[in-house]
Motif scaffolding. Structure first.
Motif, mmCIF file in Angstrom:
data_model
loop_
_atom_site.group_PDB
_atom_site.id
_atom_site.type_symbol
_atom_site.label_atom_id
_atom_site.label_comp_id
_atom_site.label_asym_id
_atom_site.label_seq_id
_atom_site.Cartn_x
_atom_site.Cartn_y
_atom_site.Cartn_z
ATOM 1 N N ALA A 1 0.831 -1.209 0.000
ATOM 2 C CA ALA A 1 0.000 0.000 0.000
ATOM 3 C C ALA A 1 0.868 1.262 0.000
ATOM 4 C CB ALA A 1 -0.930 0.006 1.204
ATOM 5 N N VAL A 2 1.921 1.254 0.791
ATOM 6 C CA VAL A 2 2.826 2.408 0.839
ATOM 7 C C VAL A 2 3.517 2.587 -0.507
ATOM 8 C CG1 VAL A 2 4.950 3.291 1.875
ATOM 9 C CG2 VAL A 2 3.168 2.336 3.329
ATOM 10 N N ALA A 3 3.977 1.497 -1.090
ATOM 11 C CA ALA A 3 4.640 1.572 -2.392
ATOM 12 C C ALA A 3 3.683 2.094 -3.461
ATOM 13 C CB ALA A 3 5.189 0.205 -2.794
ATOM 14 N N TYR A 4 2.437 1.628 -3.443
ATOM 15 C CA TYR A 4 1.430 2.084 -4.397
ATOM 16 C C TYR A 4 1.171 3.578 -4.211
ATOM 17 C CZ TYR A 4 -3.079 2.726 -6.666
ATOM 18 O OH TYR A 4 -4.092 3.200 -7.439
ATOM 19 N N LYS A 5 1.027 4.009 -2.961
ATOM 20 C CA LYS A 5 0.767 5.421 -2.673
ATOM 21 C C LYS A 5 1.903 6.292 -3.188
ATOM 22 C CE LYS A 5 -0.334 8.539 1.151
ATOM 23 N NZ LYS A 5 0.750 9.470 1.213
ATOM 24 N N LEU B 1 4.033 10.141 -7.202
ATOM 25 C CA LEU B 1 5.054 10.475 -8.188
ATOM 26 C C LEU B 1 4.425 10.716 -9.556
ATOM 27 C CD1 LEU B 1 8.034 10.845 -8.856
ATOM 28 C CD2 LEU B 1 8.182 8.391 -9.231
ATOM 29 N N GLN B 2 3.480 9.873 -9.947
ATOM 30 C CA GLN B 2 2.823 10.053 -11.241
ATOM 31 C C GLN B 2 2.014 11.344 -11.255
ATOM 32 O OE1 GLN B 2 0.828 6.791 -12.962
ATOM 33 N NE2 GLN B 2 0.011 8.012 -14.629
ATOM 34 N N ASN B 3 1.301 11.635 -10.184
ATOM 35 C CA ASN B 3 0.530 12.875 -10.109
ATOM 36 C C ASN B 3 1.441 14.088 -10.203
ATOM 37 O OD1 ASN B 3 -1.894 11.532 -9.916
ATOM 38 N ND2 ASN B 3 -2.007 11.685 -7.693
ATOM 39 N N LYS B 4 2.585 14.030 -9.548
ATOM 40 C CA LYS B 4 3.538 15.127 -9.606
ATOM 41 C C LYS B 4 4.014 15.319 -11.040
ATOM 42 C CE LYS B 4 7.853 16.761 -7.596
ATOM 43 N NZ LYS B 4 8.960 16.450 -6.702
ATOM 44 N N SER B 5 4.316 14.238 -11.744
ATOM 45 C CA SER B 5 4.754 14.325 -13.135
ATOM 46 C C SER B 5 3.656 14.922 -14.009
ATOM 47 C CB SER B 5 5.141 12.944 -13.662
ATOM 48 O OG SER B 5 6.233 12.435 -12.947
#
Length: 64
Positions: free
Chosen positions: A10-14, A19-23
């Motif tokens: 869950a932490v890795a997914y979050k 990161l994708q949202n930031k990009s």
């Protein structure tokens, strides 16, 4: 042990989603900047030159 594994996933997914949202946000910001500069150069070339000159001066001063 299963709970620890699930929490780790869950932490890795979050982190991956963040990161994708930031990009995506950075890409959108870049598009907006490009559109703004293009419109300013076309519609207000005087303002475009002033802002460009200002940014050039600040870059030479070291950003202060």
């Amino acid at each position: 042990m299963n709970q620890i594994s699930g929490l780790t996933r869950a932490v890795a997914y979050k982190k991956r989603v963040e990161l994708q949202n930031k990009s995506d946000i950075e890409a959108g910001t870049g598009d907006l900047k490009s559109a703004l500069w293009s419109a300013m150069a076309k519609e207000r070339p005087d303002l475009y030159k002033q802002v460009s000159a200002y940014l050039d001066r600040k870059a030479q001063e070291g950003g202060t």
